[in-house]
Design a protein around this motif. Structure first.
Motif, PDB file in Angstrom:
ATOM      1  N   ALA A 217       0.863  -1.195   0.000  1.00 50.07           N
ATOM      2  CA  ALA A 217       0.000   0.000   0.000  1.00 50.07           C
ATOM      3  C   ALA A 217       0.888   1.230   0.000  1.00 50.07           C
ATOM      4  O   ALA A 217       2.099   1.150   0.267  1.00 50.07           O
ATOM      5  CB  ALA A 217      -0.919   0.009   1.223  1.00 50.07           C
ATOM      6  N   ASN A 218       0.285   2.377  -0.302  1.00 54.01           N
ATOM      7  CA  ASN A 218       1.003   3.652  -0.216  1.00 54.01           C
ATOM      8  C   ASN A 218      -0.025   4.771  -0.184  1.00 54.01           C
ATOM      9  O   ASN A 218      -1.206   4.550  -0.460  1.00 54.01           O
ATOM     10  CB  ASN A 218       1.982   3.836  -1.382  1.00 54.01           C
ATOM     11  N   TRP A 219       0.446   5.946   0.166  1.00 58.10           N
ATOM     12  CA  TRP A 219      -0.429   7.118   0.116  1.00 58.10           C
ATOM     13  C   TRP A 219       0.412   8.374  -0.057  1.00 58.10           C
ATOM     14  O   TRP A 219       1.617   8.377   0.205  1.00 58.10           O
ATOM     15  CB  TRP A 219      -1.299   7.234   1.365  1.00 58.10           C
TER      16      TRP A 219
ATOM     17  N   LEU B  79      -5.524  -5.930   4.441  1.00 58.83           N
ATOM     18  CA  LEU B  79      -4.903  -5.005   5.394  1.00 58.83           C
ATOM     19  C   LEU B  79      -5.737  -3.730   5.447  1.00 58.83           C
ATOM     20  O   LEU B  79      -5.984  -3.104   4.411  1.00 58.83           O
ATOM     21  CB  LEU B  79      -3.468  -4.680   4.972  1.00 58.83           C
ATOM     22  N   ASP B  80      -6.166  -3.358   6.640  1.00 58.04           N
ATOM     23  CA  ASP B  80      -6.891  -2.102   6.844  1.00 58.04           C
ATOM     24  C   ASP B  80      -6.102  -1.224   7.811  1.00 58.04           C
ATOM     25  O   ASP B  80      -5.585  -1.719   8.817  1.00 58.04           O
ATOM     26  CB  ASP B  80      -8.280  -2.356   7.448  1.00 58.04           C
TER      27      ASP B  80
ATOM     28  N   ALA C 240       4.080   7.856   2.070  1.00 61.60           N
ATOM     29  CA  ALA C 240       4.803   6.686   2.559  1.00 61.60           C
ATOM     30  C   ALA C 240       4.501   5.471   1.706  1.00 61.60           C
ATOM     31  O   ALA C 240       3.493   5.413   0.994  1.00 61.60           O
ATOM     32  CB  ALA C 240       4.434   6.407   4.014  1.00 61.60           C
ATOM     33  N   LYS C 241       5.406   4.502   1.800  1.00 63.23           N
ATOM     34  CA  LYS C 241       5.136   3.189   1.221  1.00 63.23           C
ATOM     35  C   LYS C 241       5.030   2.191   2.360  1.00 63.23           C
ATOM     36  O   LYS C 241       5.700   2.319   3.394  1.00 63.23           O
ATOM     37  CB  LYS C 241       6.230   2.785   0.227  1.00 63.23           C
ATOM     38  N   VAL C 242       4.168   1.189   2.176  1.00 62.37           N
ATOM     39  CA  VAL C 242       3.884   0.203   3.211  1.00 62.37           C
ATOM     40  C   VAL C 242       4.314  -1.166   2.698  1.00 62.37           C
ATOM     41  O   VAL C 242       3.844  -1.612   1.640  1.00 62.37           O
ATOM     42  CB  VAL C 242       2.375   0.183   3.558  1.00 62.37           C
TER      43      VAL C 242
END
Length: 834
Positions: free
Chosen positions: A599-601, A683-684, A697-699
């Motif tokens: 994930a990322n945002w 994943l939440d 960020a990157k997850v």
């Protein structure tokens, strides 16, 4: 028409020629004009050196010969003749100090410098042009260059106390700085772990204080082990280094580390320290390492030391340090307390200020100026001509400039090159993980925080290489220095608007890495990127024509390993490692295969983001998994993460409700016990950005390569409450045990598992994570299958040992057979391989 076509063809051909001949100059010059053609160097070329630069004539000759293969005839004069190469000084040039103009045409080569140093900067540009990848040896492309530095101070510090580097290593280091147009060599000559400068009025400083080991006044440290280790520079050595540097346009600034970091002094002359019974430890764990401020005789001693330093080093500044002073010594010292009462001081920072004022008076007496670390600003006013080296962070440089002091920006977060360059490399981590790109990103002048007048007080920029962990591997000092110093040189020299990472990286990898290799530097090459996706490993080399090799058994690739040529089909990606190889002396760190982020945002608004991602394709086994949140840049590490939950087939596996800042780079542990390829995983999590600042960020979600069985740890040694024994039970690689004293014969640490553990290999590690400090030098490991009967394993080697059990293991024991001769001992979690 045909004539026009022909002219166009000729023009395009010449343009192609110009484009092909990349000069790849580092640091980037202010102005470069290239023209068609090249000056062919005559086999008996004459070099003319201005009398004002005569001290550098031999250096100019040998450097030119080394780079071109042509041995020139050198004469002293001030006229440029046809087919010659002239190095002339013109003090009336309308350029800043250290500036130069370089002209290469069919008549020859002319370098005119504002000063002799300007001439030498022009020489370095000429040498780089002659060694650019696209330039034919023996010819120099026609060009006209006007160039000058952005900052007058472009420095680099080398610590020769923690590790002693012989004179030739120091001379080589100066050569490499000169090749990058650096002009200050900051020589850290004294510290807790060794006094390296001969002082004739105090011979024991080197007879005793330059050595550590069994029977010496200084304990072993930083990998020196159970042997006599050390060395020092005679006054003749230091004068030779100063002259050598001067001929290359570099000034040498010595550093005398006072009043703290002075264990080498107080061990050699105990009366210099405070007369106290307490052993109060400094931040590095040293005791009795502070000069007594209340002892009047100490200022006479400092007078004699500073006098001898001022005679050896003609540079206008002497660095007197002032960092990390363990002021608790003064708070227990009768003489220091009496001085406080006499002067009406209310805290020990005022004592520190008193000390520096006394020292500055001495420095002034010998017609020098004082440089000091940013801590000397505490406790009161100091002389207005003091130079401040701001190392603790950018904000400390801002504070210094706002107070009206000339300031050198050298924040550890960017320019301390003892920092590790990646998560898996050796080096400090307290400031940052600092690779070449991060170092290059540093901007010395914080425009938004300083007025134009205050900005003028930023005198320059400097890097530092502290040597605690440079004892191994061989030539690690070079690996940690380059190409990060190449980046530093451009920060200090080139115009702010000309700085561009992609452009710099292109020049670096196209020509400059080969220049570093030609200089004999064992630099750090750039690693490849290996990505695993859908059963395939795809590797991207770090630059064109880079040689990448790999190992499929979990070992570090060697020069004999398989060459990567195409994507690799496999499901066992975890065992693959990749590495770039430049030459026999240079390679990149080995890297493991990465999985793409789950994930990322990215946002710059005040908002709450509820993120839900199907991560089924990322989960492929049972085990312990770690979820990491990594900001894409320091400036984008805003906001908080909370309510993180993992679901298996829509059933909650584990949840973390507490709020964690993105700046802390959260790392959360999950256990997947019943993996099945038919399972689905989700994943939440929630991100809240509370300000109108960038949050990005990157997850990543990765399975740990180690087992983490429940374990109980006991020991014969008393723990430091801040680093308790319980840290050895948490399987967090960043936490560790510290004892309060050195280990001794008969001491032990016992790891007992709740249930026997099946493992192919167990690594037993001592010392601080990533650092060989406070390690076990004398001891071995034992292990037991039943918790009662123990089998003796191997002895510790540089603080580490491994066991290879044949049955499930119930207990592992560290058995210590002798002191480690350090102030304390440290130990880490076991690394238990499946």
């Amino acid at each position: 028409m045909k004539k026009s076509i022909l002219l166009i063809a000729i023009f395009l051909s010449s343009l192609s020629c110009l484009q092909a001949q990349k000069l790849d100059i580092i640091p980037k010059p202010v102005k470069v004009e290239q023209k068609e053609g090249a000056f062919i160097i005559p086999s008996s070329v004459q070099i003319i050196v201005d009398k004002k630069a005569e001290k550098s004539a031999d250096y100019i000759k040998t450097s030119f010969s080394k780079y071109t293969g042509i041995i020139p005839v050198v004469s002293i004069g001030n006229k440029h003749k046809k087919n010659t190469i002239a190095f002339l000084v013109d003090e009336k040039m309308n350029l800043p100090n250290d500036g130069y103009k370089l002209t290469i045409n069919k008549k020859g080569i002319l370098i005119k410098g504002k000063s002799s140093n300007g001439v030498l900067n022009g020489l370095q540009t000429l040498l780089q042009i002659s060694s650019a990848k696209d330039v034919k040896k023996g010819s120099i492309p026609f060009a006209k260059i006007e160039d000058y530095p952005r900052f007058e101070w472009r420095g680099m510090m080398l610590d020769c106390s923690r590790q002693f580097f012989d004179k030739q290593t120091v001379l080589n280091y100066i050569d490499w700085l000169a090749a990058h147009k650096m002009n200050i060599f900051h020589w850290h000559l004294t510290d807790d772990n060794g006094w390296r400068a001969e002082i004739k009025s105090m011979p024991d400083l080197t007879l005793k204080g330059a050595w550590r080991g069994p029977g010496e006044v200084l304990l072993p440290s930083y990998g020196s082990g159970d042997k006599r280790y050390g060395g020092f520079y005679t006054q003749a050595d230091m004068k030779e280094v100063v002259a050598y540097a001067s001929a290359r346009g570099i000034s040498v600034m010595p550093e005398i580390e006072i009043p703290g970091h002075s264990r080498a002094v107080t061990a050699s002359y105990p009366e210099i320290g405070c007369a106290i019974s307490q052993e109060l430890k400094s931040v590095q764990g040293e005791v009795k390492n502070v000069w007594c401020v209340g002892r009047e005789e100490n200022y006479q001693i400092l007078d004699s030391i500073i006098r001898e330093f001022s005679e050896m080093f003609p540079f206008e500044y002497i660095h007197i340090a002032g960092d990390e002073v363990n002021r608790a010594n003064w708070e227990h010292c009768p003489k220091c307390q009496a001085l406080m009462a006499k002067e009406g001081f209310t805290d020990s920072f005022q004592l520190q200020n008193y000390f520096f004022k006394r020292v500055q008076t001495i420095v002034d007496k010998y017609h020098k100026k004082t440089d000091g670390w940013n801590e000397i600003l505490k406790g009161g006013e100091i002389k207005p001509n003091t130079l401040i080296s701001a190392w603790q962070g950018i904000s400390y440089g801002i504070e210094s400039a706002k107070k009206g002091y000339e300031t050198i920006m050298m924040p550890g977060q960017y320019l301390y090159f003892d920092m590790a360059q990646s998560e898996n490399e050796r080096g400090h981590r307290w400031a940052a993980i600092t690779d070449t790109k991060r170092a290059y990103s540093f901007e010395p002048i914080p425009n938004d925080d300083l007025t134009p007048e205050q900005q003028k007080l930023i005198k320059g920029v400097q890097g530092a290489l502290w040597s605690e962990y440079l004892d191994r591997p061989t030539r690690f000092v070079e690996y940690q220095s380059y190409p990060r110093i190449s980046a530093l040189s451009e920060i200090g020299w080139s115009k702010k608007e000309d700085k561009n990472w992609e452009d710099f990286y292109g020049r670096l990898t196209h020509s400059h890495l080969q220049r570093l290799a030609n200089m004999g530097i064992a630099f750090r090459d750039f690693p490849p990127t290996a990505i695993y996706q859908n059963g395939t490993i795809t590797v991207t080399p770090p630059y064109e024509n880079a040689i990448v090799r790999f190992d499929a058994q979990g070992n570090e690739p060697t020069r004999q390993s398989a060459l990567y040529t195409k994507p690799i089909q496999t499901k066992d990606y975890e065992q693959y490692m990749f590495r770039t190889f430049f030459n026999e002396d240079v390679a990149s760190p080995a890297v493991k295969v990465e999985k793409l982020p789950v994930a990322n945002w990215s946002t710059s608004k005040v908002e709450v983001l509820n993120i839900s991602e199907n991560i089924s394709e990322h989960v492929d086994k049972s085990g312990i998994w770690y979820l990491t949140f990594t900001p894409t840049a320091d400036a984008r590490a805003n906001g908080v993460v909370r309510t993180v939950s993992l679901f298996e087939n829509d059933k909650l596996v584990q949840s973390f409700a507490d709020e964690k800042t993105l700046k802390s780079k959260p790392r959360l542990r999950f256990v997947i016990e019943n993996y099945n390829e038919k399972n689905t995983y989700r994943l939440d999590f929630t991100v809240e950005n509370k300000e109108t600042k960038e949050s990005s960020a990157k997850v990543n979600f990765n399975c740990s390569p180690y087992l983490e069985p429940e374990v109980k740890v006991t020991s014969s040694m008393a723990e430091n409450p801040k680093f308790p024994i319980s840290t050895l039970e948490d399987y967090n690689a960043e936490t560790y045990l510290r004892t309060d004293v050195a280990c001794a014969n008969g001491d032990w640490i016992l790891y007992t598992f709740t249930n026997p553990v099946t493992s192919s290999k167990i690594d037993v590690l001592t010392g601080i994570p990533h650092h060989p400090r406070f390690i076990v030098n004398n001891g071995y490991v034992e292990y037991s299958y039943n918790g009662i009967d123990f089998i003796k394993g191997d002895a510790f080697d540089y603080g580490n040992v491994s066991i290879f059990p044949k049955q499930p293991v119930k207990a592992v024991k560290i058995v210590i057979t002798g002191t480690n001769n350090e102030p304390l001992m440290a130990s880490q979690d076991l690394r238990i391989n499946p």
